[in-house]
Design a protein around this motif. Structure first.
Motif, PDB file in Angstrom:
ATOM      1  N   ARG A 179      27.869  98.402  57.445  1.00  0.00           N
ATOM      2  CA  ARG A 179      28.274  98.444  56.031  1.00  0.00           C
ATOM      3  C   ARG A 179      28.502  99.888  55.580  1.00  0.00           C
ATOM      4  N   ALA A 180      27.616 100.791  56.002  1.00  0.00           N
ATOM      5  CA  ALA A 180      27.694 102.193  55.578  1.00  0.00           C
ATOM      6  C   ALA A 180      28.942 102.872  56.121  1.00  0.00           C
ATOM      7  N   ASN A 181      29.388 102.460  57.312  1.00  0.00           N
ATOM      8  CA  ASN A 181      30.601 103.053  57.879  1.00  0.00           C
ATOM      9  C   ASN A 181      31.835 102.669  57.074  1.00  0.00           C
ATOM     10  N   LYS A 182      31.733 101.578  56.319  1.00  0.00           N
ATOM     11  CA  LYS A 182      32.846 101.122  55.499  1.00  0.00           C
ATOM     12  C   LYS A 182      32.690 101.558  54.040  1.00  0.00           C
ATOM     13  N   ASN A 183      31.453 101.792  53.628  1.00  0.00           N
ATOM     14  CA  ASN A 183      31.172 102.067  52.226  1.00  0.00           C
ATOM     15  C   ASN A 183      30.158 103.202  52.122  1.00  0.00           C
ATOM     16  N   ARG A 184      30.602 104.349  51.715  1.00  0.00           N
ATOM     17  CA  ARG A 184      29.756 105.541  51.627  1.00  0.00           C
ATOM     18  C   ARG A 184      28.542 105.321  50.718  1.00  0.00           C
ATOM     19  N   ALA A 185      28.732 104.572  49.641  1.00  0.00           N
ATOM     20  CA  ALA A 185      27.641 104.313  48.692  1.00  0.00           C
ATOM     21  C   ALA A 185      26.494 103.548  49.355  1.00  0.00           C
ATOM     22  N   GLU A 186      26.820 102.645  50.279  1.00  0.00           N
ATOM     23  CA  GLU A 186      25.779 101.909  51.012  1.00  0.00           C
ATOM     24  C   GLU A 186      24.930 102.879  51.827  1.00  0.00           C
ATOM     25  N   GLY A 187      25.586 103.794  52.521  1.00  0.00           N
ATOM     26  CA  GLY A 187      24.872 104.777  53.324  1.00  0.00           C
ATOM     27  C   GLY A 187      24.015 105.679  52.463  1.00  0.00           C
ATOM     28  N   GLU A 188      24.551 106.091  51.335  1.00  0.00           N
ATOM     29  CA  GLU A 188      23.802 106.932  50.388  1.00  0.00           C
ATOM     30  C   GLU A 188      22.544 106.209  49.909  1.00  0.00           C
ATOM     31  N   ARG A 189      22.695 104.953  49.588  1.00  0.00           N
ATOM     32  CA  ARG A 189      21.557 104.149  49.133  1.00  0.00           C
ATOM     33  C   ARG A 189      20.496 104.039  50.221  1.00  0.00           C
ATOM     34  N   ASP A 190      20.925 103.803  51.449  1.00  0.00           N
ATOM     35  CA  ASP A 190      19.985 103.682  52.561  1.00  0.00           C
ATOM     36  C   ASP A 190      19.233 104.990  52.806  1.00  0.00           C
ATOM     37  N   VAL A 191      19.937 106.113  52.723  1.00  0.00           N
ATOM     38  CA  VAL A 191      19.305 107.419  52.911  1.00  0.00           C
ATOM     39  C   VAL A 191      18.287 107.680  51.802  1.00  0.00           C
ATOM     40  N   LEU A 192      18.664 107.403  50.565  1.00  0.00           N
ATOM     41  CA  LEU A 192      17.740 107.623  49.449  1.00  0.00           C
ATOM     42  C   LEU A 192      16.510 106.714  49.545  1.00  0.00           C
ATOM     43  N   THR A 193      16.696 105.505  50.050  1.00  0.00           N
ATOM     44  CA  THR A 193      15.564 104.600  50.262  1.00  0.00           C
ATOM     45  C   THR A 193      14.638 105.149  51.348  1.00  0.00           C
ATOM     46  N   ALA A 194      15.215 105.659  52.431  1.00  0.00           N
ATOM     47  CA  ALA A 194      14.409 106.242  53.512  1.00  0.00           C
ATOM     48  C   ALA A 194      13.645 107.463  53.014  1.00  0.00           C
ATOM     49  N   ILE A 195      14.281 108.279  52.189  1.00  0.00           N
ATOM     50  CA  ILE A 195      13.626 109.469  51.637  1.00  0.00           C
ATOM     51  C   ILE A 195      12.491 109.057  50.703  1.00  0.00           C
ATOM     52  N   ALA A 196      12.730 108.057  49.875  1.00  0.00           N
ATOM     53  CA  ALA A 196      11.710 107.604  48.925  1.00  0.00           C
ATOM     54  C   ALA A 196      10.464 107.072  49.644  1.00  0.00           C
ATOM     55  N   ALA A 197      10.638 106.569  50.858  1.00  0.00           N
ATOM     56  CA  ALA A 197       9.509 106.038  51.620  1.00  0.00           C
ATOM     57  C   ALA A 197       8.645 107.133  52.257  1.00  0.00           C
ATOM     58  N   MET A 198       9.142 108.360  52.244  1.00  0.00           N
ATOM     59  CA  MET A 198       8.390 109.474  52.838  1.00  0.00           C
ATOM     60  C   MET A 198       7.273 109.924  51.910  1.00  0.00           C
ATOM     61  N   LYS A 199       6.367 110.697  52.484  1.00  0.00           N
ATOM     62  CA  LYS A 199       5.225 111.185  51.727  1.00  0.00           C
ATOM     63  C   LYS A 199       5.363 112.668  51.392  1.00  0.00           C
ATOM     64  N   GLY A 200       4.822 113.054  50.254  1.00  0.00           N
ATOM     65  CA  GLY A 200       4.623 114.435  49.836  1.00  0.00           C
ATOM     66  C   GLY A 200       5.692 115.442  50.168  1.00  0.00           C
ATOM     67  N   LYS A 201       5.294 116.438  50.960  1.00  0.00           N
ATOM     68  CA  LYS A 201       6.175 117.563  51.276  1.00  0.00           C
ATOM     69  C   LYS A 201       7.403 117.129  52.064  1.00  0.00           C
ATOM     70  N   ASP A 202       7.247 116.128  52.928  1.00  0.00           N
ATOM     71  CA  ASP A 202       8.404 115.642  53.694  1.00  0.00           C
ATOM     72  C   ASP A 202       9.456 115.054  52.766  1.00  0.00           C
ATOM     73  N   ARG A 203       9.013 114.301  51.761  1.00  0.00           N
ATOM     74  CA  ARG A 203       9.957 113.717  50.805  1.00  0.00           C
ATOM     75  C   ARG A 203      10.669 114.815  50.034  1.00  0.00           C
ATOM     76  N   ALA A 204       9.924 115.830  49.580  1.00  0.00           N
ATOM     77  CA  ALA A 204      10.530 116.935  48.830  1.00  0.00           C
ATOM     78  C   ALA A 204      11.542 117.677  49.696  1.00  0.00           C
ATOM     79  N   MET A 205      11.179 117.924  50.962  1.00  0.00           N
ATOM     80  CA  MET A 205      12.086 118.619  51.867  1.00  0.00           C
ATOM     81  C   MET A 205      13.333 117.781  52.148  1.00  0.00           C
ATOM     82  N   ALA A 206      13.145 116.480  52.353  1.00  0.00           N
ATOM     83  CA  ALA A 206      14.275 115.594  52.632  1.00  0.00           C
ATOM     84  C   ALA A 206      15.227 115.520  51.442  1.00  0.00           C
ATOM     85  N   LYS A 207      14.683 115.479  50.234  1.00  0.00           N
ATOM     86  CA  LYS A 207      15.533 115.467  49.034  1.00  0.00           C
ATOM     87  C   LYS A 207      16.380 116.729  48.964  1.00  0.00           C
ATOM     88  N   ARG A 208      15.745 117.860  49.218  1.00  0.00           N
ATOM     89  CA  ARG A 208      16.465 119.145  49.151  1.00  0.00           C
ATOM     90  C   ARG A 208      17.532 119.233  50.240  1.00  0.00           C
TER      91      ARG A 208
END
Length: 122
Positions: free
Chosen positions: A34-63
């Protein structure tokens, strides 16, 4: 010559972690299609993966996500083995691995060979 006897060990199959990893990878492959066809899907998946991270890793991943989006807008966000990743023409160029993912001491921002970092001026 005496015949050696070996203990018959029955395989108990996959561990719970292995089954969970396979299930997650199967879901990810579907999401990747789906992400290969729709950039927004990939963006959503990445943001979900980042949100699941803890503390400093989440902050670093966001940046890092913001840096990649600003610096390389031609790369598409997607997840790769559950990690935030960025691809060009469907191939992962770089990824962020939280320290917690493999119980490592440090988080990692890595590049795959497709990044071609050794070509041209770096």
């Amino acid at each position: 010559m005496a015949e050696k006897k070996t203990a018959d060990k029955k395989s108990k199959g996959f561990t719970a972690e292995e089954r969970a990893a396979m299930k997650a990878r199967a879901q990810e492959l579907k999401a990747e299609a789906r992400a290969n066809k729709n950039r927004a899907e990939g963006e959503r998946d990445v943001l979900t993966a980042i949100a699941a991270m803890k503390g400093k890793d989440r902050a670093m991943a966001k940046r890092l996500h913001a840096i990649v989006k600003d610096s390389a807008p031609d790369l598409w966000p997607k997840t790769w083995y559950g990690m935030p990743a960025y691809a060009k023409e469907g191939k992962v160029v770089c990824f962020f691995q939280s320290a917690d993912k493999f119980k490592a001491r440090y988080a990692t921002f890595g590049f795959n060979d497709t990044a071609n970092l050794d070509e041209g001026a770096l």
